[in-house]
Design a protein around this motif. Structure first.
Motif, mmCIF file in Angstrom:
data_model
loop_
_atom_site.group_PDB
_atom_site.id
_atom_site.type_symbol
_atom_site.label_atom_id
_atom_site.label_comp_id
_atom_site.label_asym_id
_atom_site.label_seq_id
_atom_site.Cartn_x
_atom_site.Cartn_y
_atom_site.Cartn_z
ATOM 1 N N SER A 55 5.091 -2.943 1.768
ATOM 2 C CA SER A 55 5.422 -4.396 1.662
ATOM 3 C C SER A 55 4.994 -5.036 3.031
ATOM 4 C CB SER A 55 6.762 -4.681 1.267
ATOM 5 O OG SER A 55 7.232 -6.012 1.608
ATOM 6 N N GLY B 206 1.178 -11.228 -4.964
ATOM 7 C CA GLY B 206 2.573 -10.742 -5.133
ATOM 8 C C GLY B 206 3.707 -11.832 -5.002
ATOM 9 N N ARG C 268 10.573 -14.883 -7.297
ATOM 10 C CA ARG C 268 10.629 -13.683 -6.594
ATOM 11 C C ARG C 268 9.390 -12.945 -6.299
ATOM 12 N NH1 ARG C 268 14.234 -9.902 -10.589
ATOM 13 N NH2 ARG C 268 13.925 -8.677 -8.656
ATOM 14 N N GLU C 269 9.298 -11.863 -5.409
ATOM 15 C CA GLU C 269 7.948 -11.264 -4.954
ATOM 16 C C GLU C 269 7.803 -9.880 -5.611
ATOM 17 O OE1 GLU C 269 7.548 -11.313 -0.722
ATOM 18 O OE2 GLU C 269 7.653 -13.546 -0.428
ATOM 19 N N VAL C 270 6.583 -9.435 -5.884
ATOM 20 C CA VAL C 270 6.213 -8.118 -6.151
ATOM 21 C C VAL C 270 5.693 -7.587 -4.922
ATOM 22 C CG1 VAL C 270 4.765 -6.782 -7.631
ATOM 23 C CG2 VAL C 270 5.958 -8.587 -8.404
ATOM 24 N N VAL D 231 2.562 -2.217 -4.691
ATOM 25 C CA VAL D 231 2.348 -2.258 -6.369
ATOM 26 C C VAL D 231 0.982 -2.890 -6.863
ATOM 27 C CG1 VAL D 231 3.638 -2.992 -8.304
ATOM 28 C CG2 VAL D 231 4.927 -2.160 -6.311
ATOM 29 N N TRP D 232 0.676 -4.219 -6.150
ATOM 30 C CA TRP D 232 -0.567 -4.801 -6.643
ATOM 31 C C TRP D 232 -1.583 -4.206 -6.268
ATOM 32 C CZ3 TRP D 232 -0.592 -8.100 -10.358
ATOM 33 C CH2 TRP D 232 0.637 -8.788 -10.724
#
Length: 333
Positions: free
Chosen positions: A184, A298, A305-307, A311-312
């Motif tokens: 992140s 993201g 919210r955030e991803v 993950v992306w």
């Protein structure tokens, strides 16, 4: 070996333009949303001004870490793919990500008596130490495949150590460590910038210095040795430099996959050449754009919210890998 032609400058400028657009989008979007004029004014505001804190200390640091991390990963991917003559070579095979993750797990889950502010530096040192151990273990290897096998073995062993530590932690500690493992760019401070910036500043020129030898090594180890290239030394230098840059990235952003794999391949396709003198530096530009684009996705996909960006990169990178495997051999290193 084909020449990239005049399109190289155009591709570089397009990458820089795309990166600049993504930077502006990062600085203006979010809560609160800001206009470009407000962003510009924030840089000249008082240090305690709320808008300045949002722009300079939260969003700008995230962007800078993203640019540096993406550029480092793209450069390392190009170095490893050319140096090991393997189109699927990635920094994860050096064991660096596992080494940095092990240090973070010890500090976060086992509550090692060290200040949290020192965690990025210690993670960098741990990652570099593992990377150098892999290089040393592979120093006498004659085949690139041996280097990859040593890296895979090291990564597997370190993953086992991390899992063992996680089983000893409390749920709250494991949750915090899990966020690190996702990869992140959120909530990164200027300390994160100063952790990775010196490594990129030192590593990028060294990477460029290796490109002539990498081109010669494409002719085969025997031919390259006959032409005066110290193949073993160059390959170990690639591994050491890759470990150095990857350790800094993992320490501040966690393990982020597929950027190092995809950026060099996209660069070769765009340039129409495998010349390392062009592929290595432009892979850094492409890597920075890829990571910023993934982070933008993201942030925007499931607002508010955030991803996590890691993950992306996996969700997009895995299908892209399948497409790369279908490329003709001439498009690969």
């Amino acid at each position: 070996m084909s020449s990239p032609g005049a399109g190289t400058a155009l591709i570089g400028l397009a990458g820089i333009a795309a990166g600049a657009a993504l930077v502006l989008l990062h600085l203006t979007s979010g809560t609160p949303a800001l206009s470009p004029a407000e962003v510009g004014q924030a840089f000249g505001a008082d240090p305690d001004d709320p808008t300045r804190l949002i722009v300079v200390d939260i969003r700008l640091t995230r962007v800078i870490v993203g640019v540096l991390a993406g550029a480092a990963l793209g450069t390392v991917g190009a170095l490893l793919q050319d140096g090991l003559r393997n189109p699927l070579a990635t920094p994860e095979l050096l064991g660096v990500s596992g080494g940095a993750a092990l240090i973070v797990a010890i500090i976060t889950v086992l509550h090692a008596p060290v200040p949290r502010v020192a965690m990025p530096l210690l993670a960098t040192v741990g990652g570099i130490a593992i990377g150098l151990a892999v290089v040393a273990a592979s120093a006498r290897a004659r085949e690139p495949a041996t280097l990859l096998l040593v890296g895979v073995a090291s990564s597997t062993f370190l993953s086992g150590c991390v899992i063992a530590i996680v089983t000893l932690g409390r749920p709250s500690d494991v949750g915090l460590f899990y966020q690190f493992l996702l990869g992140s760019l959120a909530n990164r401070s200027w300390d994160s910038v100063w952790t990775v910036l010196p490594l990129v500043v030192v590593g990028f020129p060294l990477a460029l210095a290796l490109t002539p030898s990498l081109n010669t090594m494409r002719l085969g180890d025997a031919v390259a040795s006959g032409l005066g290239v110290r193949v073993g030394l160059v390959r170990n230098a690639v591994l050491a430099l890759g470990g150095l840059l990857t350790a800094g990235v993992v320490a501040v952003a966690g393990p982020i996959g597929f950027v190092a794999l995809l950026a060099p391949h996209l660069t070769r396709l765009l340039l129409g050449t495998v010349d390392a003198r062009w592929v290595v530096p432009l892979s850094g530009v492409v890597g920075a754009v890829l990571l910023l684009a993934a982070d933008t996705l993201g942030r925007a996909a499931v607002q508010p919210r955030e991803v996590a960006v890691g993950v992306w990169t996996v969700l997009v990178g895995a299908p892209a890998l399948l497409l790369l495997l279908r490329l003709p051999r001439r498009a690969l290193p």
